[in-house]
Design an enzyme around this catalytic site. Structure first.
Site, mmCIF file in Angstrom:
data_model
loop_
_atom_site.group_PDB
_atom_site.id
_atom_site.type_symbol
_atom_site.label_atom_id
_atom_site.label_comp_id
_atom_site.label_asym_id
_atom_site.label_seq_id
_atom_site.Cartn_x
_atom_site.Cartn_y
_atom_site.Cartn_z
ATOM 1 N N GLY A 188 79.759 128.758 27.690
ATOM 2 C CA GLY A 188 80.588 128.039 26.730
ATOM 3 C C GLY A 188 81.349 128.984 25.807
ATOM 4 O O GLY A 188 81.817 128.590 24.733
ATOM 5 N N THR A 189 81.500 130.227 26.245
ATOM 6 C CA THR A 189 82.180 131.251 25.439
ATOM 7 C C THR A 189 83.618 130.840 25.118
ATOM 8 O O THR A 189 84.079 131.006 23.977
ATOM 9 C CB THR A 189 82.235 132.589 26.219
ATOM 10 O OG1 THR A 189 81.065 132.701 27.014
ATOM 11 C CG2 THR A 189 82.377 133.763 25.300
ATOM 12 N N THR A 190 84.329 130.324 26.112
ATOM 13 C CA THR A 190 85.733 129.952 25.927
ATOM 14 C C THR A 190 85.867 128.893 24.836
ATOM 15 O O THR A 190 86.766 128.960 23.982
ATOM 16 C CB THR A 190 86.290 129.390 27.262
ATOM 17 O OG1 THR A 190 85.964 130.309 28.303
ATOM 18 C CG2 THR A 190 87.783 129.180 27.209
ATOM 19 N N TRP A 191 84.984 127.953 24.858
ATOM 20 C CA TRP A 191 84.984 126.876 23.847
ATOM 21 C C TRP A 191 84.727 127.470 22.460
ATOM 22 O O TRP A 191 85.450 127.176 21.505
ATOM 23 C CB TRP A 191 83.889 125.872 24.214
ATOM 24 C CG TRP A 191 83.916 124.564 23.491
ATOM 25 C CD1 TRP A 191 84.904 124.087 22.687
ATOM 26 C CD2 TRP A 191 82.895 123.562 23.528
ATOM 27 N NE1 TRP A 191 84.559 122.836 22.214
ATOM 28 C CE2 TRP A 191 83.348 122.499 22.727
ATOM 29 C CE3 TRP A 191 81.656 123.460 24.174
ATOM 30 C CZ2 TRP A 191 82.571 121.340 22.533
ATOM 31 C CZ3 TRP A 191 80.902 122.312 23.991
ATOM 32 C CH2 TRP A 191 81.359 121.268 23.182
ATOM 33 N N HIS A 206 79.327 140.129 26.075
ATOM 34 C CA HIS A 206 78.208 139.583 26.851
ATOM 35 C C HIS A 206 76.993 140.513 26.792
ATOM 36 O O HIS A 206 75.984 140.262 27.440
ATOM 37 C CB HIS A 206 78.617 139.408 28.319
ATOM 38 C CG HIS A 206 79.657 138.349 28.535
ATOM 39 N ND1 HIS A 206 79.571 137.091 27.985
ATOM 40 C CD2 HIS A 206 80.801 138.345 29.265
ATOM 41 C CE1 HIS A 206 80.621 136.372 28.367
ATOM 42 N NE2 HIS A 206 81.385 137.112 29.124
ATOM 43 N N TYR A 249 75.078 124.984 24.031
ATOM 44 C CA TYR A 249 76.227 124.245 24.580
ATOM 45 C C TYR A 249 75.951 122.741 24.554
ATOM 46 O O TYR A 249 76.808 121.942 24.170
ATOM 47 C CB TYR A 249 76.460 124.730 26.016
ATOM 48 C CG TYR A 249 77.608 124.093 26.761
ATOM 49 C CD1 TYR A 249 78.881 124.665 26.737
ATOM 50 C CD2 TYR A 249 77.422 122.944 27.527
ATOM 51 C CE1 TYR A 249 79.933 124.103 27.452
ATOM 52 C CE2 TYR A 249 78.471 122.371 28.243
ATOM 53 C CZ TYR A 249 79.728 122.955 28.193
ATOM 54 O OH TYR A 249 80.756 122.388 28.908
ATOM 55 N N LYS A 287 84.427 121.889 35.008
ATOM 56 C CA LYS A 287 84.094 120.487 34.748
ATOM 57 C C LYS A 287 83.770 120.232 33.284
ATOM 58 O O LYS A 287 83.966 119.138 32.780
ATOM 59 C CB LYS A 287 82.889 120.079 35.592
ATOM 60 C CG LYS A 287 83.216 119.764 37.031
ATOM 61 C CD LYS A 287 82.081 118.964 37.628
ATOM 62 C CE LYS A 287 82.402 118.540 39.043
ATOM 63 N NZ LYS A 287 81.213 117.948 39.694
ATOM 64 N N GLY A 288 83.168 121.241 32.643
ATOM 65 C CA GLY A 288 82.820 121.106 31.232
ATOM 66 C C GLY A 288 81.825 119.987 30.955
ATOM 67 O O GLY A 288 81.925 119.293 29.953
#
Ligand code: A3P
Length: 320
Positions: A71-74, A132, A220, A287-288
């Site tokens: 969930g890094t992008t979020w 990371h 997440y 898909k998230g």
């Protein structure tokens, strides 16, 4: 490996030879075991060593940490929006035209892979950067300074499935990608990029318990369940709480909407853009969902991972 030398040449080659390696089918190395974690590729290892040696944290830095596909992008999108909300109108935000990966560079891939000593002094303050690398291997200046760290973790079932799909998008240089079963077996042995999963999560979990003012720990699934609460919590942790006026204007809800999977996935830049190293931005938006693992893992695989994780996290207080 001594400090101060170029991160190349004989010394680096000696280090490489001494490290345990995970090999691809064609005999090339896919992962190196460095400081107890699996490092993807020689170039990444070189970049990580430069990062460890040269990075100087500033007190105002915000470091977003995660195991890949958690969930890094979020989190990048949310942190960027919270920190920069006063700088421009939300509907004119750079997030609408620039990938979250570009707005918040990943230190080892986007900065130290390109240069051994990138110029980071000119980045806008506060610097928002991601990594990371496990907590134990972070440069001393990050651990010891007052800079803040936000960690996001994800249940290992979904993280594994997301990771396996993501690997299919990476260049393979004539190596056939691993099947789901093969990847799963390795994941359960802790052999995956920046793994073992349980060590990665435990390191940041412990740090968040010991120093709650320094390390904020998110899951997440919790973010999915109540993103408004998490946006407020993140803003407060960063010392940038929302004012009453912002609350009335619906700023928190608007940030939640702009950073949502549905909004980001449909933006032109995230549909058709590419990372400098070639990965399509769309690979970061699959898909998230929570629980997609059930469409990929057999009940036996899920049971096996469940038992493994229960054993690893034991009395830590962390459950998935
Ligand atoms: P899936 O593959 O399960 O869809 P990372 O950002 O750490 O690489 O993690 C990628 C995972 O987060 C992918 O999961 C991706 O779809 C999901 N993701 C990306 N952006 C998201 C967002 N704004 N909200 C929720 N999930 C998101």
């Amino acid at each position: 490996f001594s400090i101060g030398e170029e991160e190349k040449g004989d010394e680096f080659q000696e280090l490489l030879l001494a490290l345990p390696q995970q090999r691809n089918r064609n005999g090339s190395t896919s992962l190196y075991l460095y400081q107890g974690f699996w490092c993807p590729s020689e170039a990444t290892l070189k970049a990580i060593i430069s990062f460890q040696r040269h990075f100087q944290a500033q007190e105002t830095d915000l470091i977003l940490a995660s195991s890949p596909k958690s969930g890094t992008t979020w989190l990048k999108a949310l942190a960027f929006m919270i920190v920069n909300r006063a700088r421009c109108a939300l509907n004119e935000s750079p997030l609408l035209t620039t990938s979250p990966q570009e707005l918040v560079p990943t230190i080892e891939f986007d900065l130290y892979m390109r240069s051994q000593c990138p110029n980071l002094e000119d980045l806008p303050c506060p610097r928002i950067l991601s990594t990371h690398i496990p907590f134990a291997s972070l440069p001393g200046s990050i651990k010891d300074s007052k800079c803040r760290i936000v960690y996001v973790c994800r249940n290992p079932f979904d993280q594994f499935v997301s990771y396996w799909h993501f690997l299919l998008h990476l260049p393979h240089e004539n190596v056939e990608p691993l099947s789901l079963d093969e990847s799963f077996e390795l994941f359960c042995k802790g052999v995956h990029a920046f793994g073992p999963f349980w060590d990665h999560v435990s390191g940041f979990w412990k740090a968040s318990l010991e120093r709650p003012d320094k390390v904020l720990f998110f899951k997440y699934e919790d973010m999915k369940a109540d993103i408004i609460f998490h946006i407020k919590r993140l803003a407060e942790f960063l010392g940038l709480p929302f004012s009453e006026e912002e609350g009335k204007k619906g700023v928190i809800e608007e940030i939640s909407r702009l950073c949502s999977f549905e909004t980001l996935k449909d933006l032109e830049v995230n549909k058709y853009g590419k990372q400098v190293y070639g990965t399509p931005n769309s690979a970061f938006f699959r898909k998230g969902k929570v629980g997609d693992w059930a469409n990929h893992l057999t009940p036996a695989m899920a049971e096996c991972l469940k038992k493994l994780i229960e054993g690893k996290f034991g009395a830590s207080g962390l459950t998935f």
